[in-house]
Design a protein around this motif. Sequence first.
Motif, PDB file in Angstrom:
ATOM      1  N   MET A 105      38.101 -63.390  37.919  1.00  0.00           N
ATOM      2  CA  MET A 105      39.517 -63.364  37.531  1.00  0.00           C
ATOM      3  C   MET A 105      39.689 -64.169  36.252  1.00  0.00           C
ATOM      4  O   MET A 105      39.352 -65.341  36.181  1.00  0.00           O
ATOM      5  CB  MET A 105      40.382 -63.951  38.648  1.00  0.00           C
ATOM      6  CG  MET A 105      41.860 -63.993  38.324  1.00  0.00           C
ATOM      7  SD  MET A 105      42.859 -64.425  39.767  1.00  0.00           S
ATOM      8  CE  MET A 105      42.286 -66.075  40.116  1.00  0.00           C
ATOM      9  N   THR A 150      38.381 -56.601  36.514  1.00  0.00           N
ATOM     10  CA  THR A 150      38.713 -57.764  37.322  1.00  0.00           C
ATOM     11  C   THR A 150      40.233 -57.789  37.437  1.00  0.00           C
ATOM     12  O   THR A 150      40.917 -56.883  36.974  1.00  0.00           O
ATOM     13  CB  THR A 150      38.208 -59.066  36.672  1.00  0.00           C
ATOM     14  OG1 THR A 150      38.572 -59.067  35.274  1.00  0.00           O
ATOM     15  CG2 THR A 150      36.681 -59.185  36.768  1.00  0.00           C
ATOM     16  N   HIS A 194      36.136 -53.519  29.275  1.00  0.00           N
ATOM     17  CA  HIS A 194      36.536 -54.214  30.501  1.00  0.00           C
ATOM     18  C   HIS A 194      38.054 -54.277  30.587  1.00  0.00           C
ATOM     19  O   HIS A 194      38.743 -54.527  29.594  1.00  0.00           O
ATOM     20  CB  HIS A 194      35.966 -55.637  30.516  1.00  0.00           C
ATOM     21  CG  HIS A 194      36.272 -56.373  31.793  1.00  0.00           C
ATOM     22  ND1 HIS A 194      35.492 -56.268  32.922  1.00  0.00           N
ATOM     23  CD2 HIS A 194      37.297 -57.207  32.127  1.00  0.00           C
ATOM     24  CE1 HIS A 194      36.009 -57.004  33.891  1.00  0.00           C
ATOM     25  NE2 HIS A 194      37.109 -57.582  33.426  1.00  0.00           N
ATOM     26  N   ASP A 220      41.102 -56.259  32.620  1.00  0.00           N
ATOM     27  CA  ASP A 220      41.526 -57.348  33.496  1.00  0.00           C
ATOM     28  C   ASP A 220      42.957 -57.021  33.905  1.00  0.00           C
ATOM     29  O   ASP A 220      43.897 -57.163  33.116  1.00  0.00           O
ATOM     30  CB  ASP A 220      41.449 -58.688  32.757  1.00  0.00           C
ATOM     31  CG  ASP A 220      41.343 -59.865  33.705  1.00  0.00           C
ATOM     32  OD1 ASP A 220      40.996 -59.652  34.878  1.00  0.00           O
ATOM     33  OD2 ASP A 220      41.614 -61.004  33.278  1.00  0.00           O
ATOM     34  N   ARG A 266      40.396 -56.960  46.028  1.00  0.00           N
ATOM     35  CA  ARG A 266      40.536 -58.095  45.121  1.00  0.00           C
ATOM     36  C   ARG A 266      39.484 -59.163  45.413  1.00  0.00           C
ATOM     37  O   ARG A 266      39.018 -59.860  44.495  1.00  0.00           O
ATOM     38  CB  ARG A 266      41.948 -58.677  45.217  1.00  0.00           C
ATOM     39  CG  ARG A 266      43.003 -57.837  44.500  1.00  0.00           C
ATOM     40  CD  ARG A 266      44.341 -58.551  44.428  1.00  0.00           C
ATOM     41  NE  ARG A 266      44.974 -58.643  45.734  1.00  0.00           N
ATOM     42  CZ  ARG A 266      45.834 -57.743  46.221  1.00  0.00           C
ATOM     43  NH1 ARG A 266      46.161 -56.682  45.482  1.00  0.00           N
ATOM     44  NH2 ARG A 266      46.367 -57.900  47.406  1.00  0.00           N
ATOM     45  N   GLY A 296      36.297 -59.225  43.290  1.00  0.00           N
ATOM     46  CA  GLY A 296      36.285 -59.768  41.925  1.00  0.00           C
ATOM     47  C   GLY A 296      35.939 -58.722  40.890  1.00  0.00           C
ATOM     48  O   GLY A 296      36.754 -57.860  40.564  1.00  0.00           O
ATOM     49  N   LEU A 297      34.731 -58.759  40.380  1.00  0.00           N
ATOM     50  CA  LEU A 297      34.277 -57.828  39.353  1.00  0.00           C
ATOM     51  C   LEU A 297      33.764 -56.544  39.998  1.00  0.00           C
ATOM     52  O   LEU A 297      32.887 -56.580  40.853  1.00  0.00           O
ATOM     53  CB  LEU A 297      33.161 -58.482  38.531  1.00  0.00           C
ATOM     54  CG  LEU A 297      32.500 -57.630  37.449  1.00  0.00           C
ATOM     55  CD1 LEU A 297      33.486 -57.338  36.329  1.00  0.00           C
ATOM     56  CD2 LEU A 297      31.266 -58.336  36.912  1.00  0.00           C
TER      57      LEU A 297
END
Length: 266
Positions: free
Chosen positions: A1, A44, A126, A128, A147, A150-151
Amino acid sequence: METHGRGHLSFSIVMFLCILKSLSVSAQPLHNIADSHWSPATATWYGDPDGDGSVGGACGYGSLVDVRPLRARVGAGSPVLFKNGEGCGACYKVKCLDSEICSRRAVTVIITDECPGGVCSGGRTHFDLSGTAFGRMAISGEGSQLRDRGLIPVIFRRTPCKYGGQSIAFHVNEGSTEYWLSLLVEFEDGDGDVGSMHIREATSSQWLQMTHLWGANWCIIGGPLRGPFSVMLTTLSTGKRLSARDVIPRNWTPKGTYMSRLNFSP
């Protein structure tokens, strides 16, 4: 995160950036955004688990990210998506891949922030996302479990932005004067991004080129600049053009937002 965002810039720094960037010309790539091809990326989430993600964000949309139609649809992009701010406003569909926890539906997100380091660095693609947007990729009831991972690997593609009948708006940034004018573009359907911006005074036939400042903000130094102003936008992705006549009135004020009656076709 990840946690990220842009702090408040002093007026003198913003003025310097406007002068400096007016000496350079931004690249103008042209692409067809209605591409059905999905590409690999990673994702993320940041902010509160069920929150909207950005508090403002590096595009400069401020409190708009906390209200509809942007609310919970926001995302920070790595530099290859953020494009030094010229990627602000672009819309993407993002879908996770694990069939055990991911639904088949994609979530639509709008680039409102930048994710500059960590997993976002090194030329990676990526996203976020807000906690809400990230959780929406999961099977019903599994948002928290997704969630917790994470990644995750995802696939993505560009998609036309759709603001449900909202017209393009122009926000006059704080600090603007008759000699230095800075504008923020809001609610742009279609491409969502801005490749160039020009303004024209009511008493003139000449379009004056504005300079990309930071995020979704553009500026011009000159003057005295006399309203009302017409504004012409050219999108970054496909080069589509739109002109809003006299959209900013003669008696404009800093921090004022002015609605046009126009938008691109999504």
